[in-house]
Design a protein around this motif. Sequence first.
Motif, PDB file in Angstrom:
ATOM      1  N   TYR A  41      -0.950   8.235 -11.784  1.00  0.00           N
ATOM      2  CA  TYR A  41      -0.690   7.008 -12.556  1.00  0.00           C
ATOM      3  C   TYR A  41       0.315   6.075 -11.875  1.00  0.00           C
ATOM      4  O   TYR A  41       0.112   4.851 -11.855  1.00  0.00           O
ATOM      5  N   PRO A  42       1.411   6.588 -11.298  1.00  0.00           N
ATOM      6  CA  PRO A  42       2.349   5.668 -10.629  1.00  0.00           C
ATOM      7  C   PRO A  42       1.710   4.841  -9.526  1.00  0.00           C
ATOM      8  O   PRO A  42       2.111   3.695  -9.281  1.00  0.00           O
ATOM      9  N   LEU A  43       0.696   5.405  -8.859  1.00  0.00           N
ATOM     10  CA  LEU A  43       0.065   4.696  -7.737  1.00  0.00           C
ATOM     11  C   LEU A  43      -0.750   3.498  -8.200  1.00  0.00           C
ATOM     12  O   LEU A  43      -1.070   2.616  -7.397  1.00  0.00           O
ATOM     13  N   GLN A  44      -1.091   3.444  -9.486  1.00  0.00           N
ATOM     14  CA  GLN A  44      -1.792   2.271 -10.002  1.00  0.00           C
ATOM     15  C   GLN A  44      -0.936   1.012  -9.855  1.00  0.00           C
ATOM     16  O   GLN A  44      -1.465  -0.092  -9.759  1.00  0.00           O
ATOM     17  N   PHE A  45       0.373   1.190  -9.815  1.00  0.00           N
ATOM     18  CA  PHE A  45       1.251   0.035  -9.692  1.00  0.00           C
ATOM     19  C   PHE A  45       1.416  -0.406  -8.241  1.00  0.00           C
ATOM     20  O   PHE A  45       1.774  -1.557  -7.983  1.00  0.00           O
ATOM     21  N   ILE A  46       1.127   0.492  -7.288  1.00  0.00           N
ATOM     22  CA  ILE A  46       1.011   0.072  -5.888  1.00  0.00           C
ATOM     23  C   ILE A  46      -0.225  -0.808  -5.749  1.00  0.00           C
ATOM     24  O   ILE A  46      -0.210  -1.862  -5.097  1.00  0.00           O
ATOM     25  N   TYR A  47      -1.315  -0.372  -6.371  1.00  0.00           N
ATOM     26  CA  TYR A  47      -2.554  -1.169  -6.417  1.00  0.00           C
ATOM     27  C   TYR A  47      -2.280  -2.543  -7.033  1.00  0.00           C
ATOM     28  O   TYR A  47      -2.657  -3.581  -6.479  1.00  0.00           O
ATOM     29  N   ALA A  48      -1.607  -2.564  -8.188  1.00  0.00           N
ATOM     30  CA  ALA A  48      -1.335  -3.828  -8.892  1.00  0.00           C
ATOM     31  C   ALA A  48      -0.408  -4.728  -8.089  1.00  0.00           C
ATOM     32  O   ALA A  48      -0.555  -5.961  -8.096  1.00  0.00           O
ATOM     33  N   LEU A  49       0.546  -4.120  -7.381  1.00  0.00           N
ATOM     34  CA  LEU A  49       1.479  -4.887  -6.553  1.00  0.00           C
ATOM     35  C   LEU A  49       0.734  -5.647  -5.463  1.00  0.00           C
ATOM     36  O   LEU A  49       0.927  -6.868  -5.284  1.00  0.00           O
ATOM     37  N   MET A  50      -0.140  -4.967  -4.744  1.00  0.00           N
ATOM     38  CA  MET A  50      -0.858  -5.621  -3.648  1.00  0.00           C
ATOM     39  C   MET A  50      -1.903  -6.610  -4.155  1.00  0.00           C
ATOM     40  O   MET A  50      -2.168  -7.627  -3.518  1.00  0.00           O
ATOM     41  N   LYS A  51      -2.468  -6.319  -5.321  1.00  0.00           N
ATOM     42  CA  LYS A  51      -3.378  -7.283  -5.929  1.00  0.00           C
ATOM     43  C   LYS A  51      -2.640  -8.576  -6.267  1.00  0.00           C
ATOM     44  O   LYS A  51      -3.150  -9.675  -6.043  1.00  0.00           O
ATOM     45  N   SER A  52      -1.427  -8.461  -6.802  1.00  0.00           N
ATOM     46  CA  SER A  52      -0.640  -9.647  -7.149  1.00  0.00           C
ATOM     47  C   SER A  52      -0.383 -10.524  -5.937  1.00  0.00           C
ATOM     48  O   SER A  52      -0.515 -11.748  -5.992  1.00  0.00           O
ATOM     49  N   PHE A  86      -1.997   3.306   1.188  1.00  0.00           N
ATOM     50  CA  PHE A  86      -2.669   4.419   0.519  1.00  0.00           C
ATOM     51  C   PHE A  86      -2.942   5.566   1.502  1.00  0.00           C
ATOM     52  O   PHE A  86      -2.983   6.735   1.102  1.00  0.00           O
ATOM     53  N   GLY A  87      -3.103   5.224   2.780  1.00  0.00           N
ATOM     54  CA  GLY A  87      -3.262   6.262   3.788  1.00  0.00           C
ATOM     55  C   GLY A  87      -2.021   7.133   3.903  1.00  0.00           C
ATOM     56  O   GLY A  87      -2.112   8.358   4.080  1.00  0.00           O
ATOM     57  N   ILE A  88      -0.855   6.533   3.787  1.00  0.00           N
ATOM     58  CA  ILE A  88       0.404   7.291   3.835  1.00  0.00           C
ATOM     59  C   ILE A  88       0.484   8.274   2.670  1.00  0.00           C
ATOM     60  O   ILE A  88       0.882   9.433   2.840  1.00  0.00           O
ATOM     61  N   PHE A  89       0.089   7.820   1.469  1.00  0.00           N
ATOM     62  CA  PHE A  89       0.095   8.721   0.313  1.00  0.00           C
ATOM     63  C   PHE A  89      -0.913   9.854   0.504  1.00  0.00           C
ATOM     64  O   PHE A  89      -0.648  11.000   0.127  1.00  0.00           O
ATOM     65  N   ALA A  90      -2.066   9.545   1.083  1.00  0.00           N
ATOM     66  CA  ALA A  90      -3.083  10.581   1.302  1.00  0.00           C
ATOM     67  C   ALA A  90      -2.589  11.644   2.282  1.00  0.00           C
ATOM     68  O   ALA A  90      -2.772  12.847   2.067  1.00  0.00           O
ATOM     69  N   ILE A  91      -1.945  11.214   3.348  1.00  0.00           N
ATOM     70  CA  ILE A  91      -1.424  12.147   4.350  1.00  0.00           C
ATOM     71  C   ILE A  91      -0.355  13.056   3.743  1.00  0.00           C
ATOM     72  O   ILE A  91      -0.251  14.239   4.094  1.00  0.00           O
ATOM     73  N   ASN A  92       0.428  12.509   2.821  1.00  0.00           N
ATOM     74  CA  ASN A  92       1.531  13.261   2.215  1.00  0.00           C
ATOM     75  C   ASN A  92       1.200  13.729   0.793  1.00  0.00           C
ATOM     76  O   ASN A  92       2.089  13.860  -0.047  1.00  0.00           O
ATOM     77  N   VAL A  93      -0.066  14.029   0.543  1.00  0.00           N
ATOM     78  CA  VAL A  93      -0.502  14.359  -0.815  1.00  0.00           C
ATOM     79  C   VAL A  93       0.165  15.631  -1.354  1.00  0.00           C
ATOM     80  O   VAL A  93       0.469  15.713  -2.544  1.00  0.00           O
ATOM     81  N   TYR A 113      -9.064  12.124  -3.897  1.00  0.00           N
ATOM     82  CA  TYR A 113     -10.123  11.263  -4.422  1.00  0.00           C
ATOM     83  C   TYR A 113      -9.526  10.073  -5.169  1.00  0.00           C
ATOM     84  O   TYR A 113      -9.928   8.920  -4.963  1.00  0.00           O
ATOM     85  N   SER A 114      -8.553  10.338  -6.035  1.00  0.00           N
ATOM     86  CA  SER A 114      -7.937   9.273  -6.832  1.00  0.00           C
ATOM     87  C   SER A 114      -7.228   8.256  -5.952  1.00  0.00           C
ATOM     88  O   SER A 114      -7.299   7.049  -6.199  1.00  0.00           O
ATOM     89  N   ILE A 115      -6.555   8.734  -4.898  1.00  0.00           N
ATOM     90  CA  ILE A 115      -5.839   7.828  -3.988  1.00  0.00           C
ATOM     91  C   ILE A 115      -6.816   6.898  -3.277  1.00  0.00           C
ATOM     92  O   ILE A 115      -6.623   5.673  -3.235  1.00  0.00           O
ATOM     93  N   PHE A 116      -7.892   7.461  -2.722  1.00  0.00           N
ATOM     94  CA  PHE A 116      -8.856   6.625  -1.996  1.00  0.00           C
ATOM     95  C   PHE A 116      -9.659   5.741  -2.956  1.00  0.00           C
ATOM     96  O   PHE A 116     -10.055   4.624  -2.597  1.00  0.00           O
ATOM     97  N   GLN A 117      -9.895   6.223  -4.172  1.00  0.00           N
ATOM     98  CA  GLN A 117     -10.576   5.394  -5.160  1.00  0.00           C
ATOM     99  C   GLN A 117      -9.728   4.170  -5.513  1.00  0.00           C
ATOM    100  O   GLN A 117     -10.250   3.057  -5.673  1.00  0.00           O
ATOM    101  N   LEU A 118      -8.414   4.366  -5.631  1.00  0.00           N
ATOM    102  CA  LEU A 118      -7.524   3.235  -5.906  1.00  0.00           C
ATOM    103  C   LEU A 118      -7.576   2.206  -4.778  1.00  0.00           C
ATOM    104  O   LEU A 118      -7.506   0.998  -5.029  1.00  0.00           O
TER     105      LEU A 118
END
Length: 408
Positions: A41-52, A86-93, A113-118
């Motif tokens: 759930y916290p990563l949704q705000f990384i998504y929202a940040l870059m969308k903004s 998101f690649g950094i988060f995937a590497i450090n999952v 899956y959730s990280i790459f889907q985001l």
Amino acid sequence: MKRLLRISFNSAIFSLIPILSWFILGLLVDKNLVNVFTLTYPLQFIYALMKSIFATGSNISKEKDKNNNAVLSGMTVGIVVGFIVFGIFAINVRKYIEFMNMEYEIYKEFALYSIFQLYTQLVFSFVLEKLYFENKEKLANKYCMQLNLLNFVVLILSAIILKNKMKIVVTTLIVILVYTVYVTIKQYKKFEFKINILNCFKYESVEICNNVLFFLIFLFGLSNALQFGEKYMLALNFVALITDTQWDSFEAIKTVAKIDISKEKFNYKNHKKNAYNLLGILITTVFIMLVASIKYYNLDLKITAIYLSFELINFIIYPIYSIKTSYLQLEEYEIKVTSNKLFAGILRMIVSLLKTPYCTGIGQVTSSIYQFITVNIIFHRNFRIDKNGIVIKKGEENENICTNKLEC
């Protein structure tokens, strides 16, 4: 109202189908997988940040700065930056899962899956935002529905046929990535790489600040709350599942407001009325989802009711301060409202660190009430709303001057 409903519908589909996917994966593959929603759930705000920054900010820049290259330039930079982040988060999952106080071996495949889907949703959101600003909501609806149905069908069929978690993840991600690339390429035409990133930050500074703080709040707050045991994790995750789609739909309020403000077509009374009409629909859906799904969970009803009450309080007061914040942001008060949002976020973060399983909910309500009060004070010190809903800046020599050119 129709435009608000179309955009909110897109947001709902963008959120609802992934949520249904977690429900069904929990039944087909592993009952624990429904908790991946809270885990990432916290990563949704990384998504929202870059969308903004790269979507909303660049589209506003196109209108206000008269820069026709801003949108595609923003998309291009956003695609690259998003892949890196998101690649950094995937590497450090593994480190991420363990930080969130959850078991790596149970969640590793579907956390990836959730990280790459985001990330794919981020790229797709660039396309949707571009279409919204071009008044092509119907086309955006079509793309959004196609992607999410494709994602849902492939994911569930893979879960039924393949069984192996990693094969399910890889198959689904390949399919949605191919479709996302196809739709994104269709938006491109010859353009000059030209974008004022500082202006993109300026136009979206409130949301940027908000999303950075929300990432930190939920990263540390959820890690804190999940220490209190399974019954709190189940209740928190359940309430998030039945309200997150509605929160995503609610974002349409700000999207429509920003479009009208940037194009000088804004009417406060109409936006407020439409927002509360949408609120009524969304709260109804919360209770429908509650009744339909509660029997599948072994929930503590008291704990669940407490978490849900926090969400309802925030739903009720959100439309007013959200619309007024958007107006102030785009009418040269970005420093004041960004500073105010920053303080509200810090306040929420501090409260979210309290040693209680309700820390995130208490922090959310505290921050919302603070913003509701302070944004109204800032707004009404500088503007008034006439009987027709037109916002007029105080101190204008001619009180009949309006900010909406179409009404003048």
